[in-house]
Design an enzyme around this catalytic site. Structure first.
Site, short mmCIF file in Angstrom:
data_model
loop_
_atom_site.label_atom_id
_atom_site.label_comp_id
_atom_site.label_asym_id
_atom_site.label_seq_id
_atom_site.Cartn_x
_atom_site.Cartn_y
_atom_site.Cartn_z
N CYS A 7 -65.22 34.66 -24.59
CA CYS A 7 -66.25 34.50 -23.55
C CYS A 7 -65.97 33.36 -22.58
O CYS A 7 -66.23 33.50 -21.38
CB CYS A 7 -67.63 34.32 -24.19
SG CYS A 7 -67.86 32.74 -25.08
N HIS A 24 -72.06 30.60 -26.69
CA HIS A 24 -71.57 31.75 -25.91
C HIS A 24 -71.79 31.47 -24.44
O HIS A 24 -72.78 30.83 -24.06
CB HIS A 24 -72.33 33.01 -26.35
CG HIS A 24 -71.91 34.26 -25.64
ND1 HIS A 24 -70.63 34.76 -25.71
CD2 HIS A 24 -72.61 35.12 -24.83
CE1 HIS A 24 -70.57 35.88 -24.99
NE2 HIS A 24 -71.74 36.11 -24.45
N ASP A 38 -72.23 40.48 -18.96
CA ASP A 38 -71.41 39.94 -20.04
C ASP A 38 -70.19 40.82 -20.27
O ASP A 38 -70.31 41.95 -20.72
CB ASP A 38 -72.24 39.86 -21.33
CG ASP A 38 -71.66 38.90 -22.36
OD1 ASP A 38 -70.42 38.73 -22.35
OD2 ASP A 38 -72.42 38.35 -23.16
#
Length: 261
Positions: free
Chosen positions: A67, A105, A120
């Site tokens: 991420c 995250h 995302d």
């Protein structure tokens, strides 16, 4: 960053007007062309939080990332294309530990026509398209049915429906963050034996009908016909699968890691 090369990598060439249609296409194509992977982390090669380095790795070297790489890279692409976007902090849900700490995250919120969307491309298995931050509304996507709900005064929760029940994915705060705010947790996930990124190698790419994943010593292919699992016998077979399914050349990094260790 060479944004034209980035768009070519995810098969999205041409001139784009910032819109929800454009954003949907960009997100889905990113997920179909750039894998989620932790190979450098697992084999002990540190990943700096440097966008030039990450761009070179992911786009020029045809790799993937996690991420802090993928969503950060995608954020810069969106801003360059004229989208109103900001980085946000997420707290991933674990069955045993519950929700992780802040900055566990990195994700993105994009605003289009006064509507905010959770975007995302760095979670792994997630929605093909942006999820509107429209509280408690079920939103069907080819990857599942998602819902965002109020969790606390400061955080929202994104959930996925499975077997008729809502299962937590992660919490997020809508507050905009700076990339440097994620440095400590990015380092933790690369070095701590408690981080799942250091415990098992993974490389995974979404397909139109499922997913192709190398995890540990298994190749797992999920498609419309079902699930097929193949054992990976040795390093040569591992490297062959990386190239066959992800076009990743990894022998040099692997041999360097084995020589160092």
């Amino acid at each position: 960053m060479n944004y034209a090369a980035y768009l070519q990598k995810i098969a999205c060439q041409g001139d784009f007007i910032p819109s929800i249609i454009t954003l949907k296409r960009l997100q889905k194509n990113h997920l179909l062309h750039i894998p989620f992977e932790n190979l450098d982390i697992y084999y002990g090669k540190p990943i700096p939080m440097d966008m030039s380095y990450i761009f070179d790795k992911v786009i020029r070297q045809h790799r993937g990332g996690f991420c802090y790489e993928l969503n950060a890279l995608f954020y810069h692409l969106l801003v360059n294309m004229g989208f109103e976007a900001r980085l946000i902090s997420g707290r991933v849900y674990h069955k045993v530990k519950g929700y992780g700490p802040e900055f566990d995250h990195l994700a993105i919120i994009v605003t289009i026509d006064s509507m905010e969307y959770l975007v995302d491309v760095g979670y792994g298995e997630f929605a093909f398209h942006p999820v509107a931050i429209d509280l408690d509304r079920s939103q069907k996507d080819k990857r599942g049915t998602f819902k965002i709900s109020q969790y606390s005064d400061t955080h929202l929760a994104v959930n996925i429906q499975k077997m008729g029940k809502w299962n937590p994915i992660y919490l997020f705060s809508p507050e905009g963050r700076e990339y440097k705010d994620f440095e400590e947790m990015c380092s933790y996930h690369q070095t701590s034996p408690e981080s799942h990124f250091t415990q098992k190698r993974i490389c995974s790419l979404a397909t139109e009908e499922g997913r192709i994943t190398v995890t540990g010593n298994r190749l797992v292919i999920k498609d419309s016909y079902g699930l097929k699992t193949t054992s990976i016998k040795d390093q040569d077979e591992f490297l062959a699968y990386l190239f066959q399914y992800f076009q990743i050349e990894f022998r040099e990094v692997l041999e360097e890691s084995l020589n160092v260790s």
